[in-house]
Motif scaffolding. Sequence first.
Motif, PDB file in Angstrom:
ATOM      1  N   TYR A 182      -1.163   0.095 -12.926  1.00  0.00           N
ATOM      2  CA  TYR A 182      -1.649   0.648 -11.666  1.00  0.00           C
ATOM      3  C   TYR A 182      -2.994   0.023 -11.299  1.00  0.00           C
ATOM      4  N   GLU A 183      -3.915  -0.027 -12.241  1.00  0.00           N
ATOM      5  CA  GLU A 183      -5.243  -0.591 -11.975  1.00  0.00           C
ATOM      6  C   GLU A 183      -5.150  -2.048 -11.557  1.00  0.00           C
TER       7      GLU A 183
ATOM      8  N   TYR B 161       2.524   6.099  -7.254  1.00  0.00           N
ATOM      9  CA  TYR B 161       1.400   6.717  -7.949  1.00  0.00           C
ATOM     10  C   TYR B 161       0.706   7.727  -7.035  1.00  0.00           C
TER      11      TYR B 161
ATOM     12  N   SER C 258      -1.491  10.838  -5.727  1.00  0.00           N
ATOM     13  CA  SER C 258      -2.741  11.368  -6.283  1.00  0.00           C
ATOM     14  C   SER C 258      -2.455  12.610  -7.108  1.00  0.00           C
TER      15      SER C 258
ATOM     16  N   TYR D 219      -1.019   8.821 -14.813  1.00  0.00           N
ATOM     17  CA  TYR D 219      -0.302   7.547 -14.786  1.00  0.00           C
ATOM     18  C   TYR D 219       0.217   7.173 -16.161  1.00  0.00           C
TER      19      TYR D 219
ATOM     20  N   LEU E  52       2.548   1.637  -3.442  1.00  0.00           N
ATOM     21  CA  LEU E  52       1.580   2.095  -4.437  1.00  0.00           C
ATOM     22  C   LEU E  52       1.335   3.591  -4.294  1.00  0.00           C
TER      23      LEU E  52
ATOM     24  N   GLU F 197       0.842  -1.208   0.000  1.00  0.00           N
ATOM     25  CA  GLU F 197       0.000   0.000   0.000  1.00  0.00           C
ATOM     26  C   GLU F 197       0.872   1.251   0.000  1.00  0.00           C
TER      27      GLU F 197
ATOM     28  N   LEU G  16      -6.886  -4.321  -3.270  1.00  0.00           N
ATOM     29  CA  LEU G  16      -8.240  -4.139  -2.745  1.00  0.00           C
ATOM     30  C   LEU G  16      -8.970  -5.463  -2.592  1.00  0.00           C
TER      31      LEU G  16
ATOM     32  N   ARG H 276      -3.621  -2.129  -7.988  1.00  0.00           N
ATOM     33  CA  ARG H 276      -4.599  -1.629  -7.016  1.00  0.00           C
ATOM     34  C   ARG H 276      -5.739  -2.633  -6.807  1.00  0.00           C
ATOM     35  N   SER H 277      -6.220  -3.237  -7.885  1.00  0.00           N
ATOM     36  CA  SER H 277      -7.323  -4.193  -7.765  1.00  0.00           C
ATOM     37  C   SER H 277      -6.911  -5.424  -6.954  1.00  0.00           C
TER      38      SER H 277
END
Length: 108
Positions: A95-96, A83, A85, A89, A79, A76, A103, A99-100
């Motif tokens: 990244y997706e 990346y 905010s 990107y 990430l 975490e 999560l 992140r997925s």
Amino acid sequence: MSEPTLSSSVDTITIRKRNKERTSPRLRIYGNRYFLNELTEVLSSQVDITPKLVQKTTKQSESSGVLYYQSRRELEKLLAYLYPSGIQYFHREYYEHFRSLLLELLPH
């Protein structure tokens, strides 16, 4: 002298302890062992994560190595560091995916 080349992969692993299993995300970073030694020190100080021992990729290779990051807390942090905010990107799909996985595997 050529520039260091890095590659990485994000996947999941199954951890077994005391007859219990859990799935965890894993980030692997491949590259030159000397560069990876420097990278883990920088990430340790910049991201406040534990420095990792660079592993050999093969028994024959003295120059190629891999770093493993498996702690959910550290992933975490990584990430968020890689990346931040508001940044556009470059590899949005990576990244997706990263992140997925986090999560999906984090406790709710």
